[in-house]
Motif scaffolding. Structure first.
Motif, short mmCIF file in Angstrom:
data_model
loop_
_atom_site.label_atom_id
_atom_site.label_comp_id
_atom_site.label_asym_id
_atom_site.label_seq_id
_atom_site.Cartn_x
_atom_site.Cartn_y
_atom_site.Cartn_z
N UNK B 1 0.84 -1.20 0.00
CA UNK B 1 0.00 0.00 0.00
C UNK B 1 0.88 1.25 0.00
N UNK B 2 0.55 2.20 -0.85
CA UNK B 2 1.40 3.38 -0.98
C UNK B 2 0.94 4.47 -0.04
N UNK B 3 1.85 4.93 0.80
CA UNK B 3 1.52 5.98 1.75
C UNK B 3 1.64 7.36 1.13
N UNK B 4 1.46 8.37 1.95
CA UNK B 4 1.51 9.75 1.48
C UNK B 4 2.92 10.31 1.56
N UNK B 5 3.87 9.51 2.09
CA UNK B 5 5.25 9.92 2.26
C UNK B 5 5.88 10.26 0.91
N UNK B 6 6.64 11.38 0.89
CA UNK B 6 7.38 11.76 -0.32
C UNK B 6 8.86 11.63 -0.01
N UNK B 7 9.56 10.69 -0.68
CA UNK B 7 10.97 10.44 -0.36
C UNK B 7 11.81 11.69 -0.52
N UNK B 8 12.84 11.81 0.29
CA UNK B 8 13.73 12.96 0.20
C UNK B 8 14.88 12.79 1.17
N UNK B 9 15.79 13.77 1.18
CA UNK B 9 16.98 13.66 2.02
C UNK B 9 17.22 14.94 2.81
N UNK B 10 16.16 15.73 3.03
CA UNK B 10 16.33 16.98 3.76
C UNK B 10 16.47 16.71 5.25
N UNK B 11 16.79 17.75 6.03
CA UNK B 11 16.90 17.55 7.48
C UNK B 11 15.56 17.15 8.06
N UNK B 12 14.48 17.62 7.42
CA UNK B 12 13.14 17.26 7.90
C UNK B 12 12.87 15.77 7.69
N UNK B 13 13.36 15.23 6.56
CA UNK B 13 13.21 13.80 6.31
C UNK B 13 14.03 12.98 7.30
N UNK B 14 15.23 13.51 7.64
CA UNK B 14 16.15 12.73 8.47
C UNK B 14 15.82 12.81 9.96
N UNK B 15 15.05 13.85 10.36
CA UNK B 15 14.73 14.00 11.78
C UNK B 15 13.90 12.80 12.26
N UNK B 16 14.14 12.33 13.49
CA UNK B 16 13.38 11.18 14.00
C UNK B 16 11.88 11.48 14.09
N UNK B 17 11.07 10.45 13.80
CA UNK B 17 9.62 10.63 13.77
C UNK B 17 9.09 11.15 15.10
#
Lengths: 191, 198
Positions: B1-17
């Protein structure tokens, strides 16, 4: 605590959460031909309560909402994510949780008290109180707070969904009665 | 199932959930306390900045706000008529800020990571009889059951059409629910056979 859930309980919880997802998919249920598509997910919530009972119904709706919050687009129209829980209609979604419990409690009483006769009227009460009144009791005030209007105005805005809800109340009651008759095993092992 | 997540490598992507969830909660709480035109402008600017930093295009972000369009139109015109344009801007702006902030977390965090953060948060609930491993099992089963129930819905639709009962919702819903419950029974037996009850 009333003991751990059996494997069958876990399966029923998961399948009813999935049923709520599928009832939100376009084209699943058109009450008036294809003219007025209504989202039938509230129907799934009502059925989870009346078929599974309060405890397992709550777990099914909870599992569905956790997956929505975690970012899966499972709400009707492909919506999902944390935004639906911070938006103005979040109260209706959160209202499903106490709603399904109330549906489950009243429906259990209905199934015990009533024979085949008088079952549907009691189920109508269960689905109206739990599936509509309780949901609105959370949804309307939260809408009023977020949009800074009075409760009565928020209720007037929400009232456009009442005809659809009425259809779902009737359908959920007829379906539950038919399922109980056609497949009584679903109620066995119920807690 | 495909989520709404958009892959990326920004600091926002890397920050812990978990950190993102806490910042979101704190941010929205502070925003709710301040409430006013200034707060809306500042919060919106911060969110637009974060969206740009995360490499999210305007289309991706606006898709998350699209479901709000009707309520914004209704509430905006109602507020403008009742209390003037400035309260209307504040109310509509606050709604957009709350939804956009949460959407930024959703767009930059994998579903698995959010579920893991949730499982960790459930840790203390262990004492209340909640078993995190079973929670994870049920969630996985839901994702597995959706395509199965979709297929059942399709078959029931065809059967209904063959009986000439296209318009009857009951003729769809009753067999759909009964077949779903049967599937749950088989699934439950399979789980029991794998020792889930032990």
């Amino acid at each position: 605590m009333r003991g751990a859930l059996s494997a069958r309980d876990l399966a029923l919880v998961a399948v009813f959460a999935a049923l709520i997802v599928v009832l939100g998919e376009a084209g699943t249920l058109y009450p008036f031909g294809a003219v007025v598509p209504i989202t039938a997910q509230t129907l799934g919530v009502m059925l989870a309560g009346s078929v599974l009972g309060a405890r397992r119904g709550l777990l099914a709706v909870g599992a569905f909402e956790v997956l929505v919050a975690a970012g899966l687009p499972l709400l009707a129209g492909g919506r999902g994510g944390l935004g639906v829980f911070t938006g103005p209609t979040a109260g209706f979604l959160l209202g499903w949780l106490p709603g399904v419990v109330v549906v489950g409690l009243i429906a259990r009483w209905a199934l015990r008290a009533a024979g085949t006769r008088g079952l549907i009227p009691r189920l109508l009460v269960a689905h109206t109180v739990g599936g509509v009144a309780v949901v609105y009791a959370l949804g309307v005030p939260m809408l009023a707070v977020q949009t800074q209007v009075s409760i009565s105005r928020a209720l007037a805005i929400s009232a456009v969904y009442l005809p659809g809800d009425a259809v779902k109340v009737v359908l959920a009651s007829v379906v539950t009665a038919a399922v109980v008759r056609g497949y009584p095993r679903v109620l066995a092992q119920d807690r | 199932m495909i989520g709404l997540y958009v892959p990326g490598d920004s600091f926002l992507h890397r920050a812990p959930a978990g950190v993102k969830l806490l910042v979101l909660a704190a941010g929205l709480a502070a925003f709710g306390l301040l409430r006013g035109l200034g707060a809306v402008v500042v919060a919106a600017a911060v969110e637009v900045g974060l969206a740009l930093a995360a490499g999210l295009g305007p289309r991706t972000v606006l898709a998350h706000l699209r479901p709000l369009r009707w309520i914004l139109i209704v509430i905006g015109s109602l507020q403008a008529w009742l209390s003037g344009w400035q309260p209307a801007v504040v109310v509509c702006g606050s709604i957009v800020v709350a939804v956009l902030g949460a959407s930024l977390v959703t767009l930059t965090t994998r579903t698995e990571d959010l579920l893991t953060a949730l499982e960790r948060g459930l840790g203390p609930a262990r004492h209340l009889g909640v078993r995190p491993d079973r929670v994870a099992l049920v969630l996985a089963l839901v994702v597995r059951a959706v395509p199965v129930l979709s297929r059942i819905a399709g078959e029931v639709h065809q059967a209904r059409a063959a009986r000439g009962a296209q318009r009857s919702m009951r003729a769809f819903a009753v067999p759909f629910v009964i077949r779903s419950v049967r599937y749950a029974d088989r699934l439950g037996e399979a789980l029991a056979a794998r020792g889930v009850d032990d």
